[in-house]
Design a protein around this motif. Structure first.
Motif, PDB file in Angstrom:
ATOM      1  N   LEU A 178       0.831  -1.204   0.000  1.00  0.00           N
ATOM      2  CA  LEU A 178       0.000   0.000   0.000  1.00  0.00           C
ATOM      3  C   LEU A 178       0.866   1.254   0.000  1.00  0.00           C
ATOM      4  N   ALA A 179       1.946   1.239   0.752  1.00  0.00           N
ATOM      5  CA  ALA A 179       2.843   2.397   0.777  1.00  0.00           C
ATOM      6  C   ALA A 179       3.436   2.643  -0.611  1.00  0.00           C
ATOM      7  N   GLU A 180       3.815   1.556  -1.290  1.00  0.00           N
ATOM      8  CA  GLU A 180       4.351   1.696  -2.650  1.00  0.00           C
ATOM      9  C   GLU A 180       3.281   2.241  -3.600  1.00  0.00           C
ATOM     10  N   GLN A 181       2.035   1.752  -3.431  1.00  0.00           N
ATOM     11  CA  GLN A 181       0.941   2.249  -4.258  1.00  0.00           C
ATOM     12  C   GLN A 181       0.677   3.735  -3.974  1.00  0.00           C
ATOM     13  N   ILE A 182       0.767   4.120  -2.699  1.00  0.00           N
ATOM     14  CA  ILE A 182       0.569   5.516  -2.330  1.00  0.00           C
ATOM     15  C   ILE A 182       1.638   6.386  -2.972  1.00  0.00           C
ATOM     16  N   GLU A 183       2.891   5.952  -2.916  1.00  0.00           N
ATOM     17  CA  GLU A 183       3.982   6.720  -3.523  1.00  0.00           C
ATOM     18  C   GLU A 183       3.793   6.826  -5.041  1.00  0.00           C
ATOM     19  N   ALA A 184       3.372   5.715  -5.673  1.00  0.00           N
ATOM     20  CA  ALA A 184       3.132   5.746  -7.121  1.00  0.00           C
ATOM     21  C   ALA A 184       1.975   6.698  -7.450  1.00  0.00           C
ATOM     22  N   CYS A 187      -0.057  11.834  -9.385  1.00  0.00           N
ATOM     23  CA  CYS A 187      -0.777  13.069  -9.060  1.00  0.00           C
ATOM     24  C   CYS A 187       0.102  14.287  -9.367  1.00  0.00           C
ATOM     25  N   ALA A 188       1.371  14.224  -8.986  1.00  0.00           N
ATOM     26  CA  ALA A 188       2.294  15.338  -9.269  1.00  0.00           C
ATOM     27  C   ALA A 188       2.446  15.525 -10.777  1.00  0.00           C
ATOM     28  N   ASP A 189       2.527  14.407 -11.516  1.00  0.00           N
ATOM     29  CA  ASP A 189       2.654  14.480 -12.975  1.00  0.00           C
ATOM     30  C   ASP A 189       1.400  15.100 -13.593  1.00  0.00           C
ATOM     31  N   LEU A 190       0.221  14.676 -13.108  1.00  0.00           N
ATOM     32  CA  LEU A 190      -1.034  15.230 -13.619  1.00  0.00           C
ATOM     33  C   LEU A 190      -1.167  16.715 -13.279  1.00  0.00           C
TER      34      LEU A 190
END
Length: 197
Positions: free
Chosen positions: A34-40, A45-48
């Protein structure tokens, strides 16, 4: 309790402890996933957000280019009207929302919207508007002006300005008042004389 029983009890306790630790390990692995999914998701989100900011900048630039193009076209349109308008200055603009502003700036500086022009002001304004709307490349350039409400001074100036700005156009001016002075190049046709024949 015998030693064997005690060892068996310890083994059972250790096995239960191992089972509990494995459950905790599964939860930790899941949390790590979940932490990896959150970071991804944060990276996406930053890219968007970056793409959205670029899109907003591009949209603002395009809107400004559109506004500049419309303003330039409006300035050319107002200039063409000004070539013919006997007095004052035309006001023509399109705002960012696409609202068209059409009016007349009187010699005293006040701006009058088209709908607020008096009959005489409209009689002076409409020929300039018709002239500006007529395509320059039109093969047969004809302007018809209803000038009954123009006084003799405005009528003369309007006739002179239209003829000077577009010598190839055929201009027909209807008025019930004979001009005091007929500008050079103009012919007066009296309808009562034409009807009597």
């Amino acid at each position: 309790m015998s030693d064997i029983q005690m060892v068996e009890t310890q083994i059972q306790g250790l096995e239960a402890n191992i089972h509990g630790l494995r459950d905790e390990e599964r939860v930790l692995f899941k949390a790590q996933g979940l932490a990896e999914q959150i970071e991804a998701a944060k990276a996406r989100c930053a890219d968007l957000k970056s793409k959205l900011a670029k899109a907003k900048d591009a949209l603002a630039e395009t809107a400004q280019e559109k506004q500049d193009a419309v303003r330039n076209a409006g300035a050319a349109f107002a200039e063409a009207m000004g070539d013919v308008l006997a007095e004052g200055a035309p006001v023509f603009d399109v705002d960012v929302a696409g609202n068209v502003i059409l009016g007349w700036q009187a010699p005293d500086g006040r701006i009058v919207p088209y709908a607020g022009l008096s009959g005489g002001e409209k009689a002076a304004f409409d020929p300039a508007l018709a002239y500006a709307l007529m395509p320059k490349e039109a093969e047969n350039r004809v302007i018809i002006i209803e000038a009954a409400e123009l006084d003799s001074m405005r009528l003369r100036e309007t006739l002179e300005r239209i003829a000077a700005s577009d010598p190839d156009a055929q201009i027909i001016v209807n008025t019930c008042h004979e001009p005091a002075v007929v500008p050079q190049g103009w012919t007066v046709v009296k309808m009562e004389a034409a009807n009597a024949a």
